[in-house]
Design an enzyme around this catalytic site. Structure first.
Site, PDB file in Angstrom:
ATOM      1  N   GLY A 171       0.821  -1.210  -0.233  1.00 36.74           N
ATOM      2  CA  GLY A 171       0.078   0.058  -0.027  1.00 36.74           C
ATOM      3  C   GLY A 171       0.813   1.130  -0.019  1.00 36.74           C
ATOM      4  O   GLY A 171       1.892   1.204  -0.398  1.00 36.74           O
ATOM      5  N   HIS A 228       4.863   2.237  -7.852  1.00 37.72           N
ATOM      6  CA  HIS A 228       3.682   1.156  -7.922  1.00 37.72           C
ATOM      7  C   HIS A 228       2.975   1.525  -9.351  1.00 37.72           C
ATOM      8  O   HIS A 228       2.551   0.703 -10.124  1.00 37.72           O
ATOM      9  CB  HIS A 228       2.766   1.160  -6.991  1.00 37.72           C
ATOM     10  CG  HIS A 228       3.486   0.975  -5.606  1.00 37.72           C
ATOM     11  ND1 HIS A 228       3.551   1.757  -4.403  1.00 37.72           N
ATOM     12  CD2 HIS A 228       3.841  -0.175  -4.998  1.00 37.72           C
ATOM     13  CE1 HIS A 228       4.166   1.281  -3.602  1.00 37.72           C
ATOM     14  NE2 HIS A 228       4.404  -0.008  -3.878  1.00 37.72           N
TER      15      HIS A 228
END
Ligand code: PAF
Length: 269
Positions: free
Chosen positions: A27, A33
């Site tokens: 996360g 990402h």
């Protein structure tokens, strides 16, 4: 995007697909990402992202408790990128079952971060092995910034003859050459300025090494970056990515792990 917190329900949904492309994360998603996820979504098949802050890979309670989370923003990003599935499990969902495969830790796990973070890579391989057994993805995509992790996951997959293919993704950097990382969120303004200076120095240092203007001297670099505000240096090493040893040619990456304030940062370039 469909969200699953339970592996049985996830498995029921994805059973019919044999082309799942898997991006594991903890996360606090950033541009690094995003780039990996984009690469995955572009491929044919379904993209499944996991968000799980894995306690077993933290060698330090404080680091675990202060690890950045930003779920609302993560959800926005994943929807924007048109991810098909998000798996956001509980601890028990991941850890309360017996795995088929054993954790394989290549000896490269003893180098670099392995010397400073006891149990870290065992924790990483444990959780990735579990995800692979739950999801059985066709591919797994991982970032090159965490080269040691990437290498060790590849070795685990090879050794256990797991069918998943590993894709490595290039490191995404900002205009100061700083690699995006969730931990950057923890730096305050002054620390960020210090980091910019240190990275500028390291980049020039590598350039000078390549042009033979300079010979590698760990103590000298350490002294220099500490004078720029680095709190502690775990390592700075030159490594040939083919041999994983000290380079004999001009082909190498400079690996580092150091602290600015309480934040530990790693990269290689
Ligand atoms: O790189 C990470 O975020 C983690 O180490 C990973 C691969 C998701 C395993 O927890």
């Amino acid at each position: 995007m469909k969200l699953f917190t339970n592996k049985k329900q996830l498995q029921k949904e994805i059973r019919k697909f044999n082309n799942i492309s898997f991006v594991p994360t903890m996360g606090a998603l950033h541009k690094g990402h995003e780039s990996i996820i984009r690469k995955s979504v572009k491929r044919s098949g379904k993209t499944l992202v996991s968000i799980f802050v894995n306690p077993k890979q933290f060698n330090n309670k404080r680091d675990l408790n202060t690890y950045p989370t930003n779920t609302n923003n993560d959800l926005k990003i994943l929807k924007r990128l048109k991810v098909h599935y998000l798996y956001k499990p509980s601890y028990d969902d991941v850890y309360k079952f017996k795995t088929e495969k054993k954790i394989y830790l290549d000896r490269f796990s003893k180098e670099l971060c392995g010397q400073f973070r006891k149990g870290h890579f065992k924790g990483v391989i444990d959780v990735v092995n579990r995800f692979l057994e739950i999801i059985k993805p066709k591919t797994i995509l991982l970032g090159n910034k965490d080269f040691q992790q990437l290498y060790l996951i590849k070795k685990h997959i090879e050794k256990n003859k797991i069918k998943t293919k590993v894709f490595s993704c290039k490191t995404i950097r900002d205009k100061y050459f700083i690699a995006y990382s969730s931990r950057l969120n923890k730096l305050n303004y002054i620390e960020k300025i210090k980091l910019i200076k240190v990275i500028k120095f390291l980049k020039r240092y590598k350039k000078n090494l390549l042009s033979k203007k300079q010979a590698f001297n760990f103590n000298e670099i350490k002294k220099k970056i500490m004078s720029m505000g680095v709190k502690k240096v775990d390592y700075i090493k030159l490594i040939d990515l083919k041999t994983l040893k000290r380079p004999r040619t001009n082909k190498f990456n400079l690996f580092y792990a150091f602290y600015i304030g309480k934040v530990r940062l790693i990269d290689n370039f």
